[in-house]
Design an enzyme around this catalytic site. Sequence first.
Site, PDB file in Angstrom:
ATOM      1  N   GLN A  62     -27.197  -3.185 -11.517  1.00 38.03           N
ATOM      2  CA  GLN A  62     -26.411  -3.320 -10.296  1.00 38.03           C
ATOM      3  C   GLN A  62     -24.914  -3.323 -10.560  1.00 38.03           C
ATOM      4  O   GLN A  62     -24.118  -3.268  -9.613  1.00 38.03           O
ATOM      5  CB  GLN A  62     -26.808  -4.587  -9.546  1.00 38.03           C
ATOM      6  N   CYS A  68     -28.399  -7.470  -5.907  1.00 40.51           N
ATOM      7  CA  CYS A  68     -29.641  -7.829  -6.595  1.00 40.51           C
ATOM      8  C   CYS A  68     -30.854  -7.728  -5.675  1.00 40.51           C
ATOM      9  O   CYS A  68     -31.926  -7.278  -6.085  1.00 40.51           O
ATOM     10  CB  CYS A  68     -29.534  -9.229  -7.183  1.00 40.51           C
ATOM     11  N   HIS A 362     -29.737 -15.485  -6.773  1.00 37.97           N
ATOM     12  CA  HIS A 362     -30.076 -14.190  -7.368  1.00 37.97           C
ATOM     13  C   HIS A 362     -31.514 -13.834  -7.019  1.00 37.97           C
ATOM     14  O   HIS A 362     -32.382 -14.705  -6.926  1.00 37.97           O
ATOM     15  CB  HIS A 362     -29.923 -14.273  -8.891  1.00 37.97           C
ATOM     16  N   ASN A 384     -35.142  -7.776 -14.334  1.00 37.37           N
ATOM     17  CA  ASN A 384     -33.817  -8.027 -13.782  1.00 37.37           C
ATOM     18  C   ASN A 384     -33.109  -6.700 -13.524  1.00 37.37           C
ATOM     19  O   ASN A 384     -33.615  -5.629 -13.864  1.00 37.37           O
ATOM     20  CB  ASN A 384     -33.006  -8.906 -14.745  1.00 37.37           C
TER      21      ASN A 384
END
Length: 445
Positions: A62, A68, A362, A384
């Site tokens: 990102q 996110c 997040h 992630n």
Amino acid sequence: MTINQELIQSFKTKYQTEPINHSVENAVAKVGFNQSSFNNEAVKDHSFVFSDETKRGKITDQKKSGRCWMFAALNGARVNAMEELNLETFEFSQNYTLFWDKLEKSNFFLDSIIETADEPLNSRVVQHLLQAPVEDGGQWDMFTALLQKYGSVPKSVMPETYHSSNTYEMVSIITKRLRAFAKELRTAYQNKASKEDLKAMKEDMLYVIYNILVKALGQVPEKFSYSYRDKDGKYHRIEDITPQDFFNKYVGWDLEGQISVINAPTEDKPFGRAFTVKYLASVAEGHPITYINAPIEVLKDSAIASIKDGKPVWFGCDVGKMSDRELGIMDKDLYDYEAILTEAPQLNKAERLDYGESLLTHAMLLVGVDLDADGKPVNWKVENSWGEKSGDKGIFSMSDDWFDEYNYQVTVDKKYLDQKWLEALDQPIIELEPWDPMGSLANLK
């Protein structure tokens, strides 16, 4: 009591009589609190090997943006697209959804300013709206509304630009204009303009935002063609398709069948009830933010059921607590601060929410879990969106204890949730204030 020299001297004397303080002081000066208190024993519990895993694509990044929630949702959606298109990996355009999110948030903000035109300027609601009209962050239901309205496109159809990967400057420029528009709308209302008059003024304001977004992020496609070779080397070309049809055909999610389950064990949020957050949305006509609050075991059981069925799980957490970005480890015992510092009162999960010590910061994707002989989770595999330099080439390992303490939300298909929890949707939905911690992910920076 006031701080005077006598008090300071007593502190100094007490500090110097504790021999460990000097050693700790030197260590902290050299490497900081985290590294000085790092618990290497906790690392040994993370082998990055998991008993159950879902399919996933290559790690995404990102970059300098707060997208996110988009990355996590699209990384989950692409698993379906990879299967339908027979691909090893695939990536959706996060720039495409960013464009529509910014325009929709601008519209929602202006509508909210009109709705609250009767409120004094210094009211907490108006000041909350003005604080961050178009931040990058968002919630699951906000993203499903974007998908339902605008669909999605492959990354090559609307690739990244400077400002999609570096959003701060663009957000600052849009925010400045939206605040000025808010002033114009409120002034017009004070000068006896009706709220219908204010809505008529809004169209020109939205064009200003659209103009900025096209220049920053590029033109959005109404239809597109997409060429690719599948994992068997066979060439394919999809001709003249809309983003909505692309999403429906190659992802095919039943977006109405997804539900967010939260674990907020505070007195104001009883388990078994559904909640929403006032003034939290992107697409004005979209389904309102909806959470079912439940014990943490409900989140775990539904996530495990989804993973075992091959479906990744979107989740929201407080990623900065007891985690190491470089190692990709999230573990409740990763840092032993009490060993090098004075002991401090410990807050439980509910107290951390109530006293501002923790909140959702997040969103990521659960793509695996390591279950013990009794079927209980030990560690969770996390995909992630910080690129391959973090963790094990982008993969994080989360201890089950960390899940208990710092994970607040999972989104799963309703079929993975016991019916008794879904009955919460049959009761009146409780509205939370805009500044509630359960709305915080939408203001992620």
